[in-house]
Design a protein around this motif. Structure first.
Motif, PDB file in Angstrom:
ATOM      1  N   LEU A  35       0.826  -1.199   0.000  1.00  0.00           N
ATOM      2  CA  LEU A  35       0.000   0.000   0.000  1.00  0.00           C
ATOM      3  C   LEU A  35       0.868   1.259   0.000  1.00  0.00           C
ATOM      4  N   HIS A  36       0.567   2.175  -0.908  1.00  0.00           N
ATOM      5  CA  HIS A  36       1.297   3.433  -0.990  1.00  0.00           C
ATOM      6  C   HIS A  36       0.401   4.507  -1.600  1.00  0.00           C
ATOM      7  N   ASP A  37       0.427   5.693  -0.996  1.00  0.00           N
ATOM      8  CA  ASP A  37      -0.289   6.863  -1.529  1.00  0.00           C
ATOM      9  C   ASP A  37      -1.773   6.599  -1.749  1.00  0.00           C
ATOM     10  N   PHE A  38      -2.399   5.823  -0.882  1.00  0.00           N
ATOM     11  CA  PHE A  38      -3.825   5.527  -0.993  1.00  0.00           C
ATOM     12  C   PHE A  38      -4.606   6.786  -0.606  1.00  0.00           C
ATOM     13  N   PRO A  39      -5.362   7.391  -1.537  1.00  0.00           N
ATOM     14  CA  PRO A  39      -5.962   8.708  -1.270  1.00  0.00           C
ATOM     15  C   PRO A  39      -7.252   8.626  -0.449  1.00  0.00           C
ATOM     16  N   VAL A  40      -7.268   9.338   0.673  1.00  0.00           N
ATOM     17  CA  VAL A  40      -8.426   9.377   1.563  1.00  0.00           C
ATOM     18  C   VAL A  40      -8.674  10.831   1.966  1.00  0.00           C
ATOM     19  N   ALA A  41      -9.917  11.266   1.896  1.00  0.00           N
ATOM     20  CA  ALA A  41     -10.281  12.617   2.327  1.00  0.00           C
ATOM     21  C   ALA A  41     -10.686  12.594   3.800  1.00  0.00           C
ATOM     22  N   LEU A  42     -10.330  13.648   4.521  1.00  0.00           N
ATOM     23  CA  LEU A  42     -10.719  13.805   5.929  1.00  0.00           C
ATOM     24  C   LEU A  42     -11.391  15.162   6.086  1.00  0.00           C
ATOM     25  N   VAL A  43     -12.642  15.148   6.556  1.00  0.00           N
ATOM     26  CA  VAL A  43     -13.438  16.366   6.671  1.00  0.00           C
ATOM     27  C   VAL A  43     -13.817  16.575   8.134  1.00  0.00           C
ATOM     28  N   ASN A  44     -13.470  17.732   8.663  1.00  0.00           N
ATOM     29  CA  ASN A  44     -13.873  18.083  10.022  1.00  0.00           C
ATOM     30  C   ASN A  44     -14.862  19.239   9.955  1.00  0.00           C
TER      31      ASN A  44
END
Length: 428
Positions: A35-44
């Motif tokens: 696994l490398h550079d797996f894109p995930v968004a985080l919204v607060n």
């Protein structure tokens, strides 16, 4: 018959087997390790509230903990607003999103107060949005990443909340918390997983994009092989066997370039028909097609691009071109397509192939048409231009090589027999 007659094919098969094993077993194994550079968004979205008489924003604390706790070499965690997260989900730029709601701190404060006050209290919720349209395997990876990260965060938030409640109780009238209340405080956050824009049942959890890509590529690849063989047979360059019958008409005396142009003409004529057949069968089976007209047009282009390039390779390398095409379009193409396992979960030597491998480019365009409303940003733009580039490369390679062969007088050997021959081959 010499010793080389046996050793040469075996040596080629050994190299081919090693390449197959390296590509396909490396592609499917150790996805977590690779696994490398797996894109995930985080919204607060948390607006904060009062905790223990002081302003606090637990959402911001959770965001900081997630950013610090996520391994940067494995996860590409992007802290963005909700609008940007939705845009990236819609375009397939991220494979999932972790969303902290606006009332997160407020609900934690109510939960802490409710630990000593009877009544029904809902736990604050953090939503994990998966993006199944990107690919079927990404959902499982996203869930595992979120589960591990949020389990740790949940434990930390629970410990802090328990300490705050105990401190508040120590300063006031002693009240004994129930066991259920203590248990609730140790696990205060509810994690809800839901797909972003769920797909129809006919989409096969996203697999139809992979198989539609595969039939387009096979139509161009195997179509080129069949056209190459049949046209050469009709023009008398190669013999044809029908069971016990051996047929070899006299050579037509057509130049290499003209022969290639004839083959290109056949595949160009067949491509729209084949694309229409695929579209019709998919519609009959209830596959969600997005823009049917666009899918037919792009499918025709993809078949032509693959067919033209495969025929050019055969014109340049002859029989060896069969192996070159097999390696280029199938052996290297399937693992680097990102159609099942995402590139971010494959070894770097496989993910790097996606920059030029035809199957990946076709998959991006097909997936965008089927699942992402044909957005250029979702892969249609890249897939279209790379397909056109592949077609241009095939055209240039085919014309240059065959013209060079013709100018140097490297004519294809003519048949020695003046008329078609049909000889039954008898066993024994």
């Amino acid at each position: 018959m010499t010793f080389r007659t046996f050793t040469a094919p075996i040596a080629v098969l050994m190299v081919f087997a090693a390449l197959l094993a390296t590509m396909y077993l490396g592609y499917a194994s150790n996805t977590e390790k690779n696994l490398h550079d797996f894109p995930v968004a985080l919204v607060n979205q948390d607006v904060g509230d009062m905790l223990d008489g002081k302003p606090a924003n637990v959402g911001a604390q959770v965001t900081g903990a997630l950013v610090a706790g996520m391994p940067s070499d494995s996860i590409d965690l992007r802290v963005v607003g909700i609008a940007e997260a939705r845009t990236q989900l819609q375009n397939g730029d991220v494979y999932g999103a972790i969303v902290i709601p606006s009332d997160f701190t407020k609900r934690l404060a109510i939960l802490g107060a409710g630990a000593v006050v009877p009544g029904e209290i809902e736990r604050p919720v953090i939503t994990v949005q998966t993006n199944p349209r990107v690919g079927p395997y990404t959902t499982g990876i996203m869930q595992r990443i979120a589960d591990r990260a949020l389990t740790q965060v949940n434990g930390t938030v629970g410990k802090n909340l328990t300490d705050q409640v105990n401190a508040a109780l120590a300063q006031g009238t002693p009240v004994e918390m129930s066991g259920a209340a203590r248990l609730l405080l140790t696990d205060p956050v509810q994690v809800v997983t839901a797909p972003y824009r769920p797909m129809d049942d006919g989409a096969g959890q996203g697999l139809v994009a992979f198989f539609y890509t595969l039939i387009l590529l096979l139509a161009g690849f195997t179509g080129a092989m069949m056209i190459h063989t049949l046209i050469d047979s009709v023009l008398g360059f190669t013999p044809t066997e029908y069971g016990p019958w051996f047929v070899h008409p006299p050579a037509a005396g057509v130049s290499r370039l003209r022969t290639l142009l004839i083959k290109w003409g056949v595949i160009a004529t067949a491509a729209p028909i084949l694309s229409a057949i695929f579209l019709g069968v998919a519609a009959a089976l209830g596959v969600p097609l997005g823009s049917g007209l666009l899918l037919w047009l792009y499918g025709s282009l993809a078949i032509i691009a693959v067919g033209f390039t495969a025929l050019a390779v055969l014109a340049a390398f002859g029989t060896a071109g069969l192996l070159v095409n097999l390696i280029l379009f199938v052996v290297l193409g399937l693992p680097s397509s990102a159609a099942t396992v995402p590139l971010e979960a494959t070894p770097s030597y496989i993910s790097n192939l996606a920059a030029f491998e035809p199957m990946h480019q076709i998959y991006l365009a097909v997936r965008a048409i089927l699942f992402f409303d044909a957005h250029a940003e979702a892969g249609l733009g890249q897939g279209l231009w790379m397909t056109l580039l592949g077609l241009a490369i095939g055209l240039v390679l085919g014309v240059l090589v065959t013209h060079l062969y013709d100018r140097r007088g490297l004519d294809r050997a003519a048949a020695s027999d003046p008329a078609p021959v049909a000889i039954p081959v008898m066993a024994g």
